[in-house]
Design a protein around this motif. Structure first.
Motif, short mmCIF file in Angstrom:
data_model
loop_
_atom_site.label_atom_id
_atom_site.label_comp_id
_atom_site.label_asym_id
_atom_site.label_seq_id
_atom_site.Cartn_x
_atom_site.Cartn_y
_atom_site.Cartn_z
N ILE A 274 0.83 -1.00 -0.04
CA ILE A 274 -0.05 -0.06 0.19
C ILE A 274 0.82 1.14 0.06
CG2 ILE A 274 -1.94 -1.11 1.30
CD1 ILE A 274 -0.97 0.24 3.87
N ALA A 275 0.34 2.23 0.20
CA ALA A 275 1.13 3.62 0.38
C ALA A 275 0.41 4.34 1.55
CB ALA A 275 1.01 4.54 -1.01
N VAL A 276 1.14 5.10 2.41
CA VAL A 276 0.68 5.45 3.59
C VAL A 276 1.53 6.68 3.72
CG1 VAL A 276 -0.05 3.56 4.80
CG2 VAL A 276 2.45 4.49 5.29
N GLY A 277 0.86 7.90 4.60
CA GLY A 277 1.40 9.08 4.67
C GLY A 277 0.55 10.06 5.38
N SER A 356 -4.04 16.93 -1.20
CA SER A 356 -3.63 15.80 -1.63
C SER A 356 -3.11 14.82 -0.77
CB SER A 356 -2.95 15.82 -2.96
OG SER A 356 -1.35 15.92 -2.64
N GLY A 357 -3.50 13.52 -1.08
CA GLY A 357 -2.46 12.56 -0.23
C GLY A 357 -0.95 12.87 -0.52
N MET A 358 -0.14 12.77 0.60
CA MET A 358 1.20 12.46 0.31
C MET A 358 2.05 11.25 0.93
SD MET A 358 2.97 14.90 -1.58
CE MET A 358 2.35 16.44 -2.61
N VAL A 359 2.29 10.35 0.05
CA VAL A 359 2.28 9.01 0.58
C VAL A 359 3.67 8.60 0.16
CG1 VAL A 359 -0.30 8.71 0.70
CG2 VAL A 359 1.00 8.29 -1.34
N VAL A 360 4.00 7.39 0.90
CA VAL A 360 5.22 6.73 0.96
C VAL A 360 4.67 5.30 0.34
CG1 VAL A 360 7.40 5.79 1.80
CG2 VAL A 360 6.57 8.06 2.28
N GLU A 361 5.39 4.69 -0.58
CA GLU A 361 5.11 3.23 -1.05
C GLU A 361 5.71 2.43 0.10
OE1 GLU A 361 6.70 0.23 -4.52
OE2 GLU A 361 7.69 2.10 -4.23
N LEU A 382 -1.07 1.96 12.76
CA LEU A 382 -0.79 3.47 12.56
C LEU A 382 -1.89 4.22 12.81
CD1 LEU A 382 1.07 5.41 11.41
CD2 LEU A 382 0.49 4.96 9.05
N GLU A 383 -3.32 3.85 12.56
CA GLU A 383 -4.55 4.49 12.55
C GLU A 383 -4.62 4.72 14.24
OE1 GLU A 383 -6.10 2.84 8.57
OE2 GLU A 383 -7.09 2.33 10.12
N ARG A 384 -4.37 3.80 14.80
CA ARG A 384 -4.69 3.75 16.30
C ARG A 384 -3.74 4.78 17.29
NH1 ARG A 384 -4.07 2.23 21.81
NH2 ARG A 384 -5.87 1.69 22.69
N SER A 465 -4.13 6.38 5.14
CA SER A 465 -3.46 5.25 5.06
C SER A 465 -4.54 4.15 4.30
CB SER A 465 -3.68 4.44 6.67
OG SER A 465 -4.96 4.64 7.02
N ARG A 466 -5.43 4.47 3.56
CA ARG A 466 -6.52 3.66 2.85
C ARG A 466 -6.27 4.04 1.40
NH1 ARG A 466 -10.81 2.04 6.84
NH2 ARG A 466 -9.68 2.07 8.71
N THR A 467 -5.21 3.76 0.99
CA THR A 467 -4.96 4.45 -0.42
C THR A 467 -5.12 3.16 -1.27
OG1 THR A 467 -2.57 3.45 -0.12
CG2 THR A 467 -2.99 5.88 0.16
N SER A 468 -5.07 1.82 -0.82
CA SER A 468 -5.80 0.64 -1.69
C SER A 468 -5.94 -0.37 -0.60
CB SER A 468 -4.60 0.41 -2.52
OG SER A 468 -3.40 0.09 -2.07
N SER A 469 -6.21 -1.59 -1.11
CA SER A 469 -6.31 -2.73 -0.18
C SER A 469 -5.15 -3.27 0.09
CB SER A 469 -7.02 -3.94 -0.99
OG SER A 469 -7.10 -5.04 -0.32
N PRO A 470 -5.00 -3.63 1.60
CA PRO A 470 -3.80 -4.37 2.34
C PRO A 470 -3.46 -5.88 1.81
CG PRO A 470 -5.55 -4.10 3.78
CD PRO A 470 -6.03 -3.59 2.59
N VAL A 471 -4.56 -6.50 1.22
CA VAL A 471 -4.25 -7.76 0.64
C VAL A 471 -5.03 -8.01 -0.85
CG1 VAL A 471 -5.25 -8.55 3.09
CG2 VAL A 471 -6.83 -8.53 1.30
N ARG A 472 -4.40 -9.00 -1.45
CA ARG A 472 -5.02 -9.48 -2.68
C ARG A 472 -5.96 -10.85 -2.42
NH1 ARG A 472 -1.19 -8.15 -5.47
NH2 ARG A 472 -2.23 -6.22 -6.78
N ILE A 473 -7.05 -11.12 -2.89
CA ILE A 473 -7.57 -12.14 -3.17
C ILE A 473 -7.28 -13.04 -4.19
CG2 ILE A 473 -10.08 -13.38 -2.68
CD1 ILE A 473 -10.86 -10.68 -1.57
N LEU A 474 -6.70 -13.92 -4.09
CA LEU A 474 -5.92 -14.60 -5.26
C LEU A 474 -7.26 -15.32 -6.38
CD1 LEU A 474 -3.04 -16.40 -3.82
CD2 LEU A 474 -3.27 -14.04 -4.59
N ARG A 475 -6.89 -14.73 -7.57
CA ARG A 475 -8.00 -15.13 -8.44
C ARG A 475 -7.21 -15.75 -10.00
NH1 ARG A 475 -11.06 -9.57 -10.37
NH2 ARG A 475 -9.27 -8.93 -11.83
N ASP A 476 -7.88 -16.41 -10.76
CA ASP A 476 -7.39 -16.93 -11.95
C ASP A 476 -7.48 -15.89 -13.04
OD1 ASP A 476 -8.13 -18.14 -14.80
OD2 ASP A 476 -6.52 -19.51 -13.85
N ASP A 477 -6.27 -15.33 -13.77
CA ASP A 477 -6.13 -14.40 -14.48
C ASP A 477 -7.36 -14.40 -15.93
OD1 ASP A 477 -4.15 -13.31 -13.16
OD2 ASP A 477 -2.61 -14.08 -14.43
#
Length: 524
Positions: A274-277, A356-361, A382-384, A465-477
């Motif tokens: 994700i990216a956070v900042g 804007s969000g200013m975030v770090v990878e 981090l959010e807590r 901190s919610r720039t994208s999902s922190p997981v990927r649910i695996l799927r067939d391409d």
């Protein structure tokens, strides 16, 4: 007769039909009296030099009336007697999946944990008043998802994945301005997008689909290696119910209970970077002055200025994210003991602030261990910390920009759009070191590239901190089904396959198309 041409004009000329007709008469040999209409097919602003230009692709109608419609509307038929598909989540991924299912002759049953878009608005207003967040109805959960009240920007780089233009046409068909079809960076606005979302829901209902609000999925129903439905809690009546059919799982990037359920059930997921900042807020006039190279700012004919910054610091990207010119910073937590901030803009982008969000990878390998939920746990911690720094309310910890770079406490804070209020805090001390140090170095680079940007008139508001999902649910391409469970289609931003309204909509349509193929293969 019609003519199409590319032109480059000053903003005053681009602002009106009459000015464009005069320009075409004087510069391109058309007769202004014979031009019946000028349609803008594409529009972008070039602010790289001192003189600002607007690049336009035009369709000029000469002695001919323009077509009534700027696009061909999509026909949605009656699917009330058709095979059923369950769509979990009513954000962009779920909404576009449901509408595409109707196009394909299937009946969507949409299950959404939050409230409808109108009732949701009241819960958002209560955050400022009560300093508390409703865990089921907030800026992330509810009809329309995180995008409904977080700006409505429709710019995406995912054009290779699907038909972006169609996504925009669907928005227009449900009430969005057709200007989004022309603008290089289209934008609906948080004041108008809720009405568009409600119209999309009405289309689903009119065609025979179902939409269940305040209904939270608690379990996937399986038969062998196939998902055949879900169990959900009706939170109004306090009862459990089931919905049968293959499942498009489009729960959004903040459905942490879903991630925990999937992990506990042995359903394949993996940690994702994700990216956070922080949210960085400037006076909008200052950003206009910088970006348009003019002390007068944007003037009468230009929109609130945007910016885009990116650099590398110690092998990780530092960049601006989700820039909201003329907008607000909003409280985007989804539960207790969290502070999360995001940005939004009204359609006119007319506030006194730009942010804007200013975030770090942050990559999954940056965190120890192999727990698929470790990036999510990092977010939660981090959010807590931010909530504690914010006096255990939704008042957000903040620091002036130049003070942050110089590692000094801000004795005062500028006026801000963040309605719950700001608390002066030494962000440089308690943000994770790898985040704070990279942000500090990134700001120095951005300040050198854009004189006046690094300033104490700007304020950092934590935490983004919610720039994208922190997981990927695996799927067939190919099939877009889960790698082990047939009939389960992980979808959109929450599944780790999109990054914004349009890309989530595109992924929703793709999942609907693969789901239709799956249903037909069953001979239903």
């Amino acid at each position: 007769m019609t003519h199409e041409l590319q032109v480059r004009v000053v903003p005053r000329v681009a602002a009106s039909q009459e000015a464009l007709k005069r320009y075409l008469d004087e510069e391109h040999g058309f007769s202004a009296r014979e031009i019946t209409h000028v349609r803008i097919l594409r529009r972008s602003i070039d602010a790289r030099q001192r003189i600002i230009y607007v690049n336009l692709k035009l369709r000029v109608y000469v002695n001919e009336q323009p077509e009534d419609d700027e696009y061909e509307p999509i026909v949605y038929g009656d699917v009330s007697e058709s095979p059923q598909v369950v769509v979990v989540g009513e954000g962009p991924g779920g909404l576009f999946a449901a509408l595409r299912l109707i196009e394909l002759g299937l009946r969507p049953v949409v299950v959404e944990r939050g409230k409808d878009v109108s009732a949701r608005r009241r819960d958002l207003a209560a955050i400022t008043r009560t300093q508390k967040v409703d865990g089921e109805s907030n800026y992330c959960f509810g009809e329309g998802g995180a995008g409904a009240y977080s700006d409505g920007k429709l710019y995406t780089r995912s054009k290779k994945r699907g038909n972006v233009e169609k996504i925009l046409r669907v928005f227009c068909q449900h009430g969005a301005s057709t200007a989004i079809l022309a603008d290089a960076h289209p934008h609906i606005g948080t004041d108008k997008l809720p009405r568009v979302i409600a119209a999309m829901r009405d289309t689903i209902l009119r065609c025979g689909g179902e939409v269940h609000h305040q209904t939270r999925m608690t379990q996937l129903l399986t038969k062998g290696d196939s998902v055949v439905g879900i169990v959900a809690e009706d939170m109004v009546q306090g009862i459990m119910c089931s919905f049968m059919g293959p499942v498009i799982l489009a729960t959004g990037h903040s459905a942490r209970d879903v991630y925990r359920y999937l992990h506990a059930s042995g359903i394949d997921i993996e940690a994702k970077g994700i990216a956070v900042g922080v949210r960085l807020e400037h006076p909008s006039k200052l950003i206009d002055q910088i970006q348009y190279h003019n002390q007068e700012g944007r003037g009468a004919y230009l929109p609130a200025a945007e910016y885009n910054f990116v650099t590398q610091v110690d092998g990780r990207g530092v960049y601006s994210f989700c820039m909201c010119p003329g907008g607000f910073v909003i409280p985007a937590a989804t539960g207790p003991e969290q502070i999360v901030v995001n940005g939004m803009s009204p359609s006119n982008r007319g506030t006194r602030w730009s942010n804007s969000g200013m975030v770090v990878e942050m990559r999954a390998e940056d965190l120890e261990g192999d727990d698929p939920l470790r990036v999510m746990h990092f977010q939660e911690k981090l959010e807590r910390s931010c909530w504690i720094q914010g006096h255990q309310q939704q008042t957000a910890p903040a620091q002036r920009m130049y003070d942050f770079v110089k590692a000094r406490f801000s004795q005062s804070l500028p006026e801000s759009s963040y309605a719950p209020g700001l608390v002066s805090s030494a962000l440089h001390e308690w943000l994770p070191e790898e985040v704070a140090n990279r942000l500090r170095q990134g700001f120095v680079v951005f300040g050198k590239n854009s004189r006046g940007f690094l300033t104490n008139e700007a304020v950092l508001i934590a935490v983004e901190s919610r720039t994208s999902s922190p997981v990927r649910i695996l799927r067939d391409d190919l099939t877009l089904q889960h790698v082990r469970l047939r009939g389960l289609f992980p979808c959109g931003e929450g599944a780790g396959y999109a990054g914004g309204i349009v890309s989530a909509g595109v992924d929703g349509e793709r999942c609907a198309e693969r789901c239709e193929e799956y249903v037909r293969s069953l001979g239903v």
